[in-house]
Design an enzyme around this catalytic site. Sequence first.
Site, PDB file in Angstrom:
ATOM      1  CE1 TYR A 141      36.701  15.557 -17.470  1.00  0.00           C
ATOM      2  CE2 TYR A 141      34.298  15.541 -17.472  1.00  0.00           C
ATOM      3  CZ  TYR A 141      35.509  15.082 -17.981  1.00  0.00           C
ATOM      4  OH  TYR A 141      35.510  14.164 -19.006  1.00  0.00           O
ATOM      5  CB  SER A 149      32.358  15.388 -21.058  1.00  0.00           C
ATOM      6  OG  SER A 149      31.522  14.798 -20.077  1.00  0.00           O
TER       7      SER A 149
HETATM    8  N1  LIG Z   1      35.676   7.763 -19.999  1.00  0.00           N
HETATM    9  C1  LIG Z   1      34.592   8.511 -19.972  1.00  0.00           C
HETATM   10  O1  LIG Z   1      33.538   8.105 -19.454  1.00  0.00           O
HETATM   11  C2  LIG Z   1      34.617   9.890 -20.601  1.00  0.00           C
HETATM   12  C3  LIG Z   1      33.400  10.570 -20.698  1.00  0.00           C
HETATM   13  C4  LIG Z   1      33.373  11.842 -21.277  1.00  0.00           C
HETATM   14  C5  LIG Z   1      34.545  12.406 -21.756  1.00  0.00           C
HETATM   15  N2  LIG Z   1      35.712  11.723 -21.652  1.00  0.00           N
HETATM   16  C6  LIG Z   1      36.915  12.402 -22.170  1.00  0.00           C
HETATM   17  O2  LIG Z   1      37.594  11.542 -23.057  1.00  0.00           O
HETATM   18  C7  LIG Z   1      38.992  11.862 -23.031  1.00  0.00           C
HETATM   19  C8  LIG Z   1      39.783  10.583 -22.813  1.00  0.00           C
HETATM   20  O3  LIG Z   1      39.399  10.047 -21.560  1.00  0.00           O
HETATM   21  P1  LIG Z   1      39.588   8.496 -21.181  1.00  0.00           P
HETATM   22  O4  LIG Z   1      38.327   8.038 -20.590  1.00  0.00           O
HETATM   23  O5  LIG Z   1      40.211   7.771 -22.308  1.00  0.00           O
HETATM   24  O6  LIG Z   1      40.623   8.692 -19.974  1.00  0.00           O
HETATM   25  P2  LIG Z   1      41.980   7.956 -19.602  1.00  0.00           P
HETATM   26  O7  LIG Z   1      42.350   8.518 -18.274  1.00  0.00           O
HETATM   27  O8  LIG Z   1      41.861   6.492 -19.781  1.00  0.00           O
HETATM   28  O9  LIG Z   1      42.997   8.498 -20.725  1.00  0.00           O
HETATM   29  C9  LIG Z   1      43.425   9.833 -20.751  1.00  0.00           C
HETATM   30  C10 LIG Z   1      44.776   9.891 -21.424  1.00  0.00           C
HETATM   31  O10 LIG Z   1      45.203  11.254 -21.447  1.00  0.00           O
HETATM   32  C11 LIG Z   1      46.552  11.304 -21.006  1.00  0.00           C
HETATM   33  N3  LIG Z   1      46.825  12.614 -20.418  1.00  0.00           N
HETATM   34  C12 LIG Z   1      46.345  13.096 -19.243  1.00  0.00           C
HETATM   35  N4  LIG Z   1      46.856  14.318 -19.024  1.00  0.00           N
HETATM   36  C13 LIG Z   1      47.647  14.614 -20.077  1.00  0.00           C
HETATM   37  C14 LIG Z   1      48.434  15.730 -20.427  1.00  0.00           C
HETATM   38  N5  LIG Z   1      48.534  16.792 -19.617  1.00  0.00           N
HETATM   39  N6  LIG Z   1      49.116  15.716 -21.583  1.00  0.00           N
HETATM   40  C15 LIG Z   1      49.055  14.626 -22.401  1.00  0.00           C
HETATM   41  N7  LIG Z   1      48.338  13.530 -22.118  1.00  0.00           N
HETATM   42  C16 LIG Z   1      47.639  13.532 -20.961  1.00  0.00           C
HETATM   43  C17 LIG Z   1      46.665  10.184 -19.993  1.00  0.00           C
HETATM   44  O11 LIG Z   1      48.020   9.815 -19.759  1.00  0.00           O
HETATM   45  C18 LIG Z   1      45.850   9.101 -20.656  1.00  0.00           C
HETATM   46  O12 LIG Z   1      46.612   8.330 -21.547  1.00  0.00           O
HETATM   47  C19 LIG Z   1      39.168  12.912 -21.947  1.00  0.00           C
HETATM   48  O13 LIG Z   1      39.211  14.200 -22.529  1.00  0.00           O
HETATM   49  C20 LIG Z   1      37.922  12.760 -21.109  1.00  0.00           C
HETATM   50  O14 LIG Z   1      37.586  13.960 -20.419  1.00  0.00           O
HETATM   51  C21 LIG Z   1      35.779  10.493 -21.074  1.00  0.00           C
END
Ligand SMILES: NC(=O)c1ccc[n+]([C@@H]2O[C@H](COP(=O)([O-])OP(=O)(O)OC[C@H]3O[C@@H](n4cnc5c(N)ncnc54)[C@H](O)[C@@H]3O)[C@@H](O)[C@H]2O)c1
Length: 259
Positions: A150, A137
């Site tokens: 985080y 991130s």
């Molecule tokens: N959305 C953003 O703005 C953003 C920004 C920077 C980084 N990210 C990173 O991108 C990645 C995906 O995020 P997203 O936005 O798609 O979030 P999201 O919450 O939509 O999806 C996350 C997914 O991970 C799964 N998950 C959570 N804990 C888990 C576990 N212990 N074991 C297996 N699966 C698990 C959830 O069930 C979900 O399907 C994450 O690592 C997040 O930190 C997201």
Amino acid sequence: MKHEGKVAVVTGAAQGIGLACARRLAEEGALVVMGDIQGEKVAGEATALGAVAMTMDVSRRDDVDALIGCAVDTHGRLDIMVNNAGVGFSAGVLEVGEEDFDRILGVNLKGALFGSQGAARVMVEQASGGAIVNMTSVQAELAIPNSVAYGVSKAGINQLTRIFSVALASHNVRCNAVGPGTILTDMARGAVLSSDEAYRMILSRTPLGRLGGADEVASVVSFLASDDASYVTGQVIYPDGGRMPVNYTVPVDALPAID
Ligand SMILES: NC(=O)c1ccc[n+]([C@@H]2O[C@H](COP(=O)([O-])OP(=O)(O)OC[C@H]3O[C@@H](n4cnc5c(N)ncnc54)[C@H](O)[C@@H]3O)[C@@H](O)[C@H]2O)c1
């Protein structure tokens, strides 16, 4: 097709960025195995993609090993590992408790460690190279006062990525990371997009003037996983609409003070 015949594992693939990565890799020819803690949801999405799904928790080493084992049992090999699963968490630096800190690092950082280790073991044994892509991130670099757990978990992923890249280079296993800015998924909706003010603040630090789409992260993951990136390892690429060059969302004079 870019990933024809390649076998890919994606964690956190039930929705959001992970689902977009699984879809993209499948569209480009990969045989995809999708893991998520939301078992029913990931199974449904996998069926739609013609992929294999498994209910698993990335913070548990046995679950991660089982997911990778499932890919090898089903398709005979592993070429691409996308350590995407992650959870967000907000709390002030003096408020964050040990349990929450452990939980966030357990999923975000240990999950990436277990996934990288499990994938590396298979890839080294196969002796035909491979690509590991970790989801980090902008918060790995940018300091947000109420996001210590985080942010630390993502900073750890950046260094984990670099260390694995050096350790595995002689086996032609490349290890890179992708660090999104604000991407329109449930995670962002629940946190930074909770109000009009929060939304305006995000855009005030996003030079491209809009939020990102999950597919715009998946395309970077696909590139790093592909032979197009054959000389790229140990790097972090930030699909963030230009956030990193301008600073994060909080002007210095609006930073919360600690009493
Ligand atoms: N959305 C953003 O703005 C953003 C920004 C920077 C980084 N990210 C990173 O991108 C990645 C995906 O995020 P997203 O936005 O798609 O979030 P999201 O919450 O939509 O999806 C996350 C997914 O991970 C799964 N998950 C959570 N804990 C888990 C576990 N212990 N074991 C297996 N699966 C698990 C959830 O069930 C979900 O399907 C994450 O690592 C997040 O930190 C997201």
